[in-house]
Design a protein around this motif. Structure first.
Motif, PDB file in Angstrom:
ATOM      1  N   VAL A 142       0.834  -1.205   0.000  1.00 50.88           N
ATOM      2  CA  VAL A 142       0.000   0.000   0.000  1.00 50.88           C
ATOM      3  C   VAL A 142       0.870   1.257   0.000  1.00 50.88           C
ATOM      4  CG1 VAL A 142      -1.627   1.365   1.374  1.00 50.88           C
ATOM      5  CG2 VAL A 142      -1.983  -1.096   1.106  1.00 50.88           C
ATOM      6  N   ASP A 143       1.900   1.262   0.844  1.00 54.54           N
ATOM      7  CA  ASP A 143       2.778   2.431   0.944  1.00 54.54           C
ATOM      8  C   ASP A 143       3.490   2.695  -0.378  1.00 54.54           C
ATOM      9  OD1 ASP A 143       2.051   2.709   3.582  1.00 54.54           O
ATOM     10  OD2 ASP A 143       3.855   1.761   4.393  1.00 54.54           O
ATOM     11  N   ASP A 144       3.875   1.624  -1.068  1.00 55.12           N
ATOM     12  CA  ASP A 144       4.571   1.797  -2.340  1.00 55.12           C
ATOM     13  C   ASP A 144       3.631   2.369  -3.400  1.00 55.12           C
ATOM     14  OD1 ASP A 144       7.066   1.437  -3.834  1.00 55.12           O
ATOM     15  OD2 ASP A 144       5.949  -0.027  -5.003  1.00 55.12           O
ATOM     16  N   LEU A 145       2.388   1.907  -3.399  1.00 57.12           N
ATOM     17  CA  LEU A 145       1.417   2.458  -4.345  1.00 57.12           C
ATOM     18  C   LEU A 145       1.168   3.944  -4.088  1.00 57.12           C
ATOM     19  CD1 LEU A 145      -1.335  -0.286  -4.825  1.00 57.12           C
ATOM     20  CD2 LEU A 145       0.062   0.780  -6.593  1.00 57.12           C
ATOM     21  N   ARG A 146       1.104   4.317  -2.823  1.00 57.61           N
ATOM     22  CA  ARG A 146       0.908   5.731  -2.486  1.00 57.61           C
ATOM     23  C   ARG A 146       2.120   6.561  -2.910  1.00 57.61           C
ATOM     24  NH1 ARG A 146      -1.799   4.518   3.415  1.00 57.61           N
ATOM     25  NH2 ARG A 146      -3.969   4.428   2.704  1.00 57.61           N
ATOM     26  N   ALA A 147       3.314   5.987  -2.758  1.00 56.65           N
ATOM     27  CA  ALA A 147       4.531   6.688  -3.184  1.00 56.65           C
ATOM     28  C   ALA A 147       4.545   6.840  -4.700  1.00 56.65           C
ATOM     29  CB  ALA A 147       5.763   5.932  -2.711  1.00 56.65           C
ATOM     30  N   TRP A 148       4.088   5.785  -5.401  1.00 60.12           N
ATOM     31  CA  TRP A 148       3.993   5.836  -6.869  1.00 60.12           C
ATOM     32  C   TRP A 148       3.056   6.971  -7.282  1.00 60.12           C
ATOM     33  CZ3 TRP A 148       5.035   1.191 -10.291  1.00 60.12           C
ATOM     34  CH2 TRP A 148       4.726   1.447 -11.641  1.00 60.12           C
ATOM     35  N   ARG A 149       1.891   7.038  -6.627  1.00 58.67           N
ATOM     36  CA  ARG A 149       0.927   8.109  -6.921  1.00 58.67           C
ATOM     37  C   ARG A 149       1.553   9.478  -6.687  1.00 58.67           C
ATOM     38  NH1 ARG A 149      -4.320   8.185  -3.267  1.00 58.67           N
ATOM     39  NH2 ARG A 149      -5.211   6.857  -4.895  1.00 58.67           N
ATOM     40  N   GLN A 150       2.210   9.646  -5.541  1.00 61.28           N
ATOM     41  CA  GLN A 150       2.757  10.955  -5.184  1.00 61.28           C
ATOM     42  C   GLN A 150       3.859  11.385  -6.133  1.00 61.28           C
ATOM     43  OE1 GLN A 150       1.402  13.021  -2.998  1.00 61.28           O
ATOM     44  NE2 GLN A 150       2.870  14.524  -3.774  1.00 61.28           N
ATOM     45  N   ARG A 151       4.668  10.435  -6.587  1.00 60.10           N
ATOM     46  CA  ARG A 151       5.748  10.740  -7.526  1.00 60.10           C
ATOM     47  C   ARG A 151       5.197  11.439  -8.775  1.00 60.10           C
ATOM     48  NH1 ARG A 151      10.541   7.578  -9.216  1.00 60.10           N
ATOM     49  NH2 ARG A 151       9.991   6.120  -7.562  1.00 60.10           N
ATOM     50  N   TYR A 152       4.130  10.866  -9.345  1.00 58.20           N
ATOM     51  CA  TYR A 152       3.583  11.411 -10.588  1.00 58.20           C
ATOM     52  C   TYR A 152       2.612  12.556 -10.350  1.00 58.20           C
ATOM     53  CZ  TYR A 152       6.133   7.601 -12.556  1.00 58.20           C
ATOM     54  OH  TYR A 152       7.171   6.758 -12.890  1.00 58.20           O
ATOM     55  N   LEU A 153       1.952  12.552  -9.211  1.00 60.91           N
ATOM     56  CA  LEU A 153       1.069  13.675  -8.891  1.00 60.91           C
ATOM     57  C   LEU A 153       1.882  14.957  -8.759  1.00 60.91           C
ATOM     58  CD1 LEU A 153      -1.672  14.879  -8.155  1.00 60.91           C
ATOM     59  CD2 LEU A 153      -1.288  14.128  -5.789  1.00 60.91           C
ATOM     60  N   ALA A 154       3.038  14.885  -8.107  1.00 63.43           N
ATOM     61  CA  ALA A 154       3.889  16.066  -7.954  1.00 63.43           C
ATOM     62  C   ALA A 154       4.319  16.593  -9.322  1.00 63.43           C
ATOM     63  CB  ALA A 154       5.114  15.722  -7.111  1.00 63.43           C
ATOM     64  N   TRP A 155       4.614  15.711 -10.238  1.00 64.36           N
ATOM     65  CA  TRP A 155       5.029  16.121 -11.580  1.00 64.36           C
ATOM     66  C   TRP A 155       3.859  16.762 -12.336  1.00 64.36           C
ATOM     67  CZ3 TRP A 155       8.436  12.322 -14.941  1.00 64.36           C
ATOM     68  CH2 TRP A 155       9.060  13.045 -15.964  1.00 64.36           C
TER      69      TRP A 155
END
Length: 215
Positions: A142-155
């Motif tokens: 779950v934490d990795d999926l949230r990190a994946w989301r945040q990586r691209y959301l920030a961009w």
């Protein structure tokens, strides 16, 4: 994962013990993807790796420790893979939108080229079989999926500062689309034996991103 990037993140020389550990992780990863965690036994992994049971427990406390180490390795390699492509794209263009579109093109090509190394999606496997894993493994996922989301959301939010998105555009959903398209396209590509599906689906998502920020 792209082989060239894997070589950059893997030590050139490994001890016999490290090679054995990696061999077990490889065998377990494919077995878990192909038939599930519950159906994968320590005994079969020991036999396939050509080691003793005590040899297995030298590297892993128990089966759940094996699952944690598989996921840790997967996350480390996948993050390095994405970081490398993002760095390449950023080097090719200072414009946030153009670099994101370049990244998606590089990503599409890399995923097609490396599909043979992906028997399936580990994230999806853990998600749909979460009762078979202990809570720490499920939470790592779950934490990795949230990190994946945040990586691209920030961009995407960076892009939106220069290119205001179309009215009603959901940037979180658009960020989730990077993983969503990857997972679904990977499933279809493997099921149908058509690696090109990866490229077509990712590039279709790329067109969607361009449309959201078009002026």
């Amino acid at each position: 994962m792209n082989q060239e990037i894997l070589e950059k993140t893997t030590p050139a020389v490994q001890s016999k013990g490290a090679r054995t550990r990696e061999r077990i992780l490889d065998l377990a990863y494919r077995a878990i993807i192909q038939k599930g965690f519950a159906a994968t036994s320590i005994e079969e992994l020991v036999a396939a790796a050509g080691i003793t049971k005590s040899g297995f427990f030298y590297h892993f406390r128990d089966k759940n420790d094996l699952a944690r180490q598989i996921l840790e390795r997967y996350q480390t390699e996948n993050n390095a893979f994405q970081d490398e492509l993002i760095a390449q794209a950023r080097d090719l263009s200072d414009d946030p939108l153009h670099s994101f579109l370049i990244f998606l093109k590089l990503y599409a090509e890399a995923m097609v080229n490396s599909i043979e190394n992906h028997p399936g999606c580990l994230v999806a496997t853990i998600t749909f079989q979460d009762q078979a894993f202990d809570r720490s493994v499920a939470q790592m996922n779950v934490d990795d999926l949230r990190a994946w989301r945040q990586r691209y959301l920030a961009w995407l939010e960076e892009i939106a500062e220069t290119y205001p998105p179309r009215a009603g555009a959901d940037l979180v959903a658009l960020a989730d689309g990077v993983f969503g398209v990857t997972a679904s396209a990977l499933t279809m590509a493997i099921a149908l034996g058509e690696p090109e599906i990866m490229r077509r689906q990712i590039l279709l998502y790329r067109d969607q991103v361009r449309s959201v920020f078009s002026r």
